[in-house]
Design an enzyme around this catalytic site. Structure first.
Site, short mmCIF file in Angstrom:
data_model
loop_
_atom_site.label_atom_id
_atom_site.label_comp_id
_atom_site.label_asym_id
_atom_site.label_seq_id
_atom_site.Cartn_x
_atom_site.Cartn_y
_atom_site.Cartn_z
N GLU A 1 -12.55 -16.39 -11.03
CA GLU A 1 -13.14 -15.49 -10.03
C GLU A 1 -13.48 -16.27 -8.74
O GLU A 1 -13.25 -15.77 -7.64
CB GLU A 1 -14.39 -14.81 -10.62
CG GLU A 1 -15.18 -13.93 -9.68
CD GLU A 1 -14.39 -12.77 -9.08
OE1 GLU A 1 -13.26 -12.50 -9.52
OE2 GLU A 1 -14.92 -12.17 -8.13
N ASN B 1 -1.98 9.40 1.54
CA ASN B 1 -2.30 8.17 0.83
C ASN B 1 -1.48 8.17 -0.45
O ASN B 1 -1.50 9.15 -1.18
CB ASN B 1 -3.81 8.15 0.51
CG ASN B 1 -4.21 6.93 -0.30
OD1 ASN B 1 -3.49 5.94 -0.33
ND2 ASN B 1 -5.34 7.03 -0.97
N GLY B 2 -0.75 7.09 -0.70
CA GLY B 2 0.07 7.04 -1.91
C GLY B 2 1.49 6.63 -1.57
O GLY B 2 1.75 6.11 -0.47
N GLU C 1 -8.92 -14.96 -1.31
CA GLU C 1 -8.96 -13.66 -0.66
C GLU C 1 -9.50 -13.73 0.76
O GLU C 1 -8.97 -13.08 1.65
CB GLU C 1 -9.91 -12.71 -1.43
CG GLU C 1 -9.31 -11.99 -2.57
CD GLU C 1 -10.29 -10.98 -3.16
OE1 GLU C 1 -11.39 -11.38 -3.56
OE2 GLU C 1 -9.96 -9.79 -3.20
N ARG D 1 -10.60 0.81 2.98
CA ARG D 1 -9.42 1.24 2.22
C ARG D 1 -8.12 0.81 2.87
O ARG D 1 -7.05 0.92 2.27
CB ARG D 1 -9.42 2.76 2.06
CG ARG D 1 -10.59 3.29 1.27
CD ARG D 1 -10.51 4.78 1.19
NE ARG D 1 -9.44 5.20 0.31
CZ ARG D 1 -9.58 5.53 -0.96
NH1 ARG D 1 -10.77 5.49 -1.50
NH2 ARG D 1 -8.56 5.90 -1.69
N TRP E 1 -3.03 1.43 5.23
CA TRP E 1 -2.67 0.17 4.58
C TRP E 1 -1.18 0.29 4.30
O TRP E 1 -0.77 1.06 3.44
CB TRP E 1 -3.46 -0.02 3.29
CG TRP E 1 -3.26 -1.36 2.66
CD1 TRP E 1 -3.96 -2.51 2.92
CD2 TRP E 1 -2.32 -1.69 1.62
NE1 TRP E 1 -3.49 -3.52 2.12
CE2 TRP E 1 -2.49 -3.06 1.32
CE3 TRP E 1 -1.35 -0.97 0.94
CZ2 TRP E 1 -1.73 -3.72 0.36
CZ3 TRP E 1 -0.58 -1.63 -0.03
CH2 TRP E 1 -0.79 -2.99 -0.30
N HIS F 1 -2.34 -30.95 -19.24
CA HIS F 1 -1.03 -30.41 -19.61
C HIS F 1 -0.18 -30.06 -18.39
O HIS F 1 0.79 -29.32 -18.50
CB HIS F 1 -1.20 -29.17 -20.51
CG HIS F 1 -1.91 -29.51 -21.79
ND1 HIS F 1 -1.31 -30.24 -22.79
CD2 HIS F 1 -3.18 -29.27 -22.18
CE1 HIS F 1 -2.18 -30.40 -23.78
NE2 HIS F 1 -3.34 -29.84 -23.43
N LYS G 1 -9.44 -2.28 -0.38
CA LYS G 1 -10.49 -2.27 -1.40
C LYS G 1 -10.06 -1.54 -2.66
O LYS G 1 -10.31 -1.97 -3.77
CB LYS G 1 -11.73 -1.59 -0.80
CG LYS G 1 -12.91 -1.52 -1.74
CD LYS G 1 -13.60 -2.85 -1.79
CE LYS G 1 -14.78 -2.85 -2.73
NZ LYS G 1 -15.08 -4.24 -3.15
N LYS H 1 -11.92 -15.50 -5.03
CA LYS H 1 -12.75 -15.24 -3.85
C LYS H 1 -12.30 -16.13 -2.69
O LYS H 1 -12.17 -15.67 -1.57
CB LYS H 1 -14.24 -15.50 -4.12
CG LYS H 1 -14.96 -14.51 -4.99
CD LYS H 1 -15.30 -13.19 -4.34
CE LYS H 1 -14.22 -12.18 -4.55
NZ LYS H 1 -14.18 -11.43 -5.75
N CYS I 1 -5.07 4.03 1.61
CA CYS I 1 -5.39 4.44 2.97
C CYS I 1 -6.64 5.33 2.91
O CYS I 1 -7.04 5.78 1.83
CB CYS I 1 -4.25 5.24 3.56
SG CYS I 1 -2.67 4.37 3.43
C1 AGP Z 1 -11.74 -8.25 -5.79
O1 AGP Z 1 -12.33 -9.15 -4.91
C2 AGP Z 1 -10.47 -7.74 -5.37
N1 AGP Z 1 -10.51 -7.18 -4.07
C3 AGP Z 1 -9.58 -7.04 -6.37
O2 AGP Z 1 -9.10 -8.05 -7.20
C4 AGP Z 1 -10.17 -5.91 -7.25
O3 AGP Z 1 -11.11 -6.43 -8.13
C5 AGP Z 1 -9.03 -5.22 -8.00
O4 AGP Z 1 -8.15 -4.64 -7.08
C6 AGP Z 1 -9.50 -4.18 -8.99
O5 AGP Z 1 -10.18 -3.15 -8.37
P1 AGP Z 1 -11.10 -2.15 -9.19
O6 AGP Z 1 -12.19 -2.93 -9.78
O7 AGP Z 1 -11.56 -1.15 -8.18
O8 AGP Z 1 -10.21 -1.52 -10.23
#
Ligand code: AGP
Length: 610
Positions: free
Chosen positions: A483, A100-101, A490, A27, A75, A506, A605, A487, A2
């Site tokens: 990756e 936050n937490g 996400e 966040r 969040w 396989h 994020k 993307k 958050c």
């Molecule tokens: C990336 O597109 C993601 N949002 C997520 O996988 C991110 O890379 C992951 O949460 C790790 O975050 P960090 O690099 O801040 O540790």
């Protein structure tokens, strides 16, 4: 995950708090709220579900402000994203909290506080904090003492800020597991979970340490350590730019950040490498001595950062001659592992605050690791402060939730790490020059790869109706396929999987049909012939292929295969260059699907909770 902003000032503060929240929206963004103590001593709270813009409009329309207040963008962890669960939470309309937490023992505390007569109005774990503080105040404690006592009884992670309308000129903040930074103004002071929120009001910051509690008024900041002892924390000048949180000419932060990559890679390289090799000590004083004793590298990371780690393993083993293991932080932290003597723990993180990565580092430090290195984009973050060595990726602030420039700059940093270790362990001159030339020539190659933007935008139309996609790569392109698939998932919510192309037969080959687009990353490298065979296996089963390939990789477009020529690059930096078209593809597919590109559903994020 958050976002928190707070302040004690003479001027009305609500607009500053809301502007800060807007910068922190990456966040968390399912609801937002603000509580301000007005000049006539009222605690005035306003909460809205949805984006911060909803809250901002309500504040602009009609909101009696005041000089002391706290604000939050959420969040959800405990309780659905509705107004009742949005922060700030109040106790008896007197004390307000943002958090936050996760409070792990909230059930137990809730039962105890209920028995003492406190009524709960939300499903959140956070609400126990405010009632617990209130109970200690009722027993005679000051707000500061009550927060310190509460820190003794709660278990879990928190960055939290409280205000009390009976003491309108102060706020108390506590940090354990979730970052908080104090912003020092002139006759006013602030708090936030990220300095980005406060760059318009101050450039001077104090980063709180684990277990710190701070008492903040307009003119003074007093910090107490985990043992309740007064402590001096250094004041640092911020280097970030307010413009970082500005989209500029771009429609989305993600697109801006994709196009920033030539610049961000240049920044990563600047002053650290020349045609002669690496500048001395770029990983810090004493790093070279550590490498002399180095036998093994353990890398831990999450998500995109984990994919960067996977690429680095290929490089480290091939060029630096060091064995390397790569693991997802959330797995590493809960398994019994054997520490190879002479091991270095390397963490990779854009934010430097990812809870699992931080926990993995702390665990490794108890297990006889030779030393620790953080590859990170946020200076002053927990990971940087707690590691022996830190190497900043210098991507600049990344606001889009989907990581782009953070990833390519992590790769550049990891290739420099490979070179630094190889320099000590021994590397042949030709390989060394190939790595140096590859790195120095990379910004130009990324620029060329970005020229594919328009053709990829057109290609994206073919994906918009799809429900699934398969990504294939081999060698150091396998993590790039992973990756690319992350993307797409996400931001466009299309189900995507990535496989090492040799693994197809396989099992996953059973999925191939005309409705399953297969995206292949195919630079002209030593595995190209093998990859050709894998592609033929897909074609033979009626699969539809999208092949991103070097011009001389010998793929031809036809009715079941679209070939997109990527800048001809048969060098070590192909993972970075091939990342670019996959980022663009996911962006344009999401655009067609109309999803929220920068703030995709359910994500945040910075993942500061488990
Ligand atoms: C990336 O597109 C993601 N949002 C997520 O996988 C991110 O890379 C992951 O949460 C790790 O975050 P960090 O690099 O801040 O540790």
């Amino acid at each position: 995950m958050c976002g928190i902003v707070g302040g004690v000032a003479q001027r009305d503060i609500a607009d500053i708090l809301v502007a800060g929240l807007q910068r922190l929206e990456y966040r968390g963004y399912d609801s937002a709220g603000v509580a301000v103590i007005t000049s006539d001593g009222q605690l005035n709270r306003l909460r809205k579900t949805g984006k911060v813009a909803e809250l901002a409009a309500a504040v602009a329309a009609d909101y009696p402000s005041g000089g002391t207040g706290i604000a939050h963008t959420r969040w959800a962890t405990h309780g659905e994203p509705n107004e009742a669960n949005a922060h700030p939470h109040l106790s008896s309309e007197r004390i307000a909290v943002v958090h936050n937490g996760i409070i792990e023992n909230h059930h137990e505390l809730r039962d105890k506080l209920r028995a003492s007569g406190y009524e709960f109005s939300s499903q959140t774990d956070t609400e126990v904090l405010v009632h617990q503080v209130h109970e200690f105040i009722e027993q005679g404690a000051s707000l500061l003492e009550a927060v310190q006592k509460t820190a003794q009884v709660v278990k879990g992670a928190y960055g939290t800020v409280l205000v009390d309308k009976h003491n309108p000129n102060e706020m108390v903040v506590a940090r354990s597991g979730s970052p908080l930074v104090i912003g020092l103004g002139i006759g006013e002071n602030f708090i936030a979970s990220d300095q980005l929120a406060l760059l318009e009001v101050t450039r001077k910051f104090i980063y709180l340490e684990e277990g710190d509690v701070a008492h903040i008024t307009r003119h003074a900041v007093q910090v107490f350590d985990v043992n309740g002892q007064p402590v001096e924390r250094p004041v640092k000048e911020a280097t970030g730019s307010v413009d970082a949180a500005d989209k500029g000419e771009y429609r989305h932060y993600m697109l801006k950040e994709i196009f920033e990559q030539p610049t961000s890679v240049r920044q990563t390289l600047e002053g650290r490498i020349s045609t002669n090799g690496l500048a001395p000590n770029i990983f810090g004083q004493g790093f070279t001595e550590t490498v002399a004793q180095l036998n093994h590298i353990q890398i831990v990371a999450c998500g995109t950062s984990y994919h960067a780690a996977m690429v680095a393993r290929y490089w480290l083993e091939q060029y630096a001659g060091v064995s390397c293991n790569v693991e997802i932080a959330s797995e590493f932290r809960y398994r019994k592992f054997h520490t190879v003597p002479g091991s270095m723990i390397v963490t990779i993180s854009q934010s430097g605050e990812t809870a699992d990565t931080l926990a993995a580092l702390r665990l490794a430090k108890e297990h006889n690791y030779l030393s620790s290195l953080a590859i990170c984009n946020v200076d002053g973050s927990s990971l940087v402060r707690e590691s022996d060595f830190a190497f900043m990726t210098r991507a600049g602030a990344e606001i889009g939730v989907a990581s782009t420039k953070a990833f390519t700059t992590q790769l550049v940093s990891l290739l420099m790490l490979t070179l630094a270790i190889a320099d000590e362990k021994g590397i042949n001159a030709a390989d060394k020059q190939m790595i140096i030339d590859g790195l120095l020539g990379l910004p130009a190659k990324i620029e060329q790869a970005l020229t594919l933007s328009q053709p990829i935008e057109a290609l994206a139309e073919e994906f918009a109706e799809k429900h699934h996609a398969l990504f294939l790569g081999r060698g150091d392109q396998y993590p790039i396929a992973m990756e690319g698939s992350l993307k797409l998932k996400e931001i466009s919510y299309i189900h995507a999987e990535a496989y090492a192309a040799g693994e197809l037969k396989h099992g996953p080959i059973a999925l191939i049909d005309a409705d399953m687009p297969v995206i292949v990353v195919a630079p002209n490298n030593e595995l190209l012939e093998k990859l050709h065979s894998n592609v033929e296996e897909v074609r033979a089963r009626g699969g539809v292929l999208y092949v991103f390939a070097d011009a001389d990789a010998n793929f031809k477009s036809d009715e079941t295969q679209r070939v997109i020529n990527v800048v001809n690059t048969c060098d070590i930096t192909a993972p970075m260059v091939y990342t670019i078209p996959l980022q663009l593809l996911s962006y344009y597919v999401a655009l067609i699907k109309g999803t929220d590109v920068d703030q995709p559903r359910n994500l945040a994020k910075s993942v500061t909770v488990e």
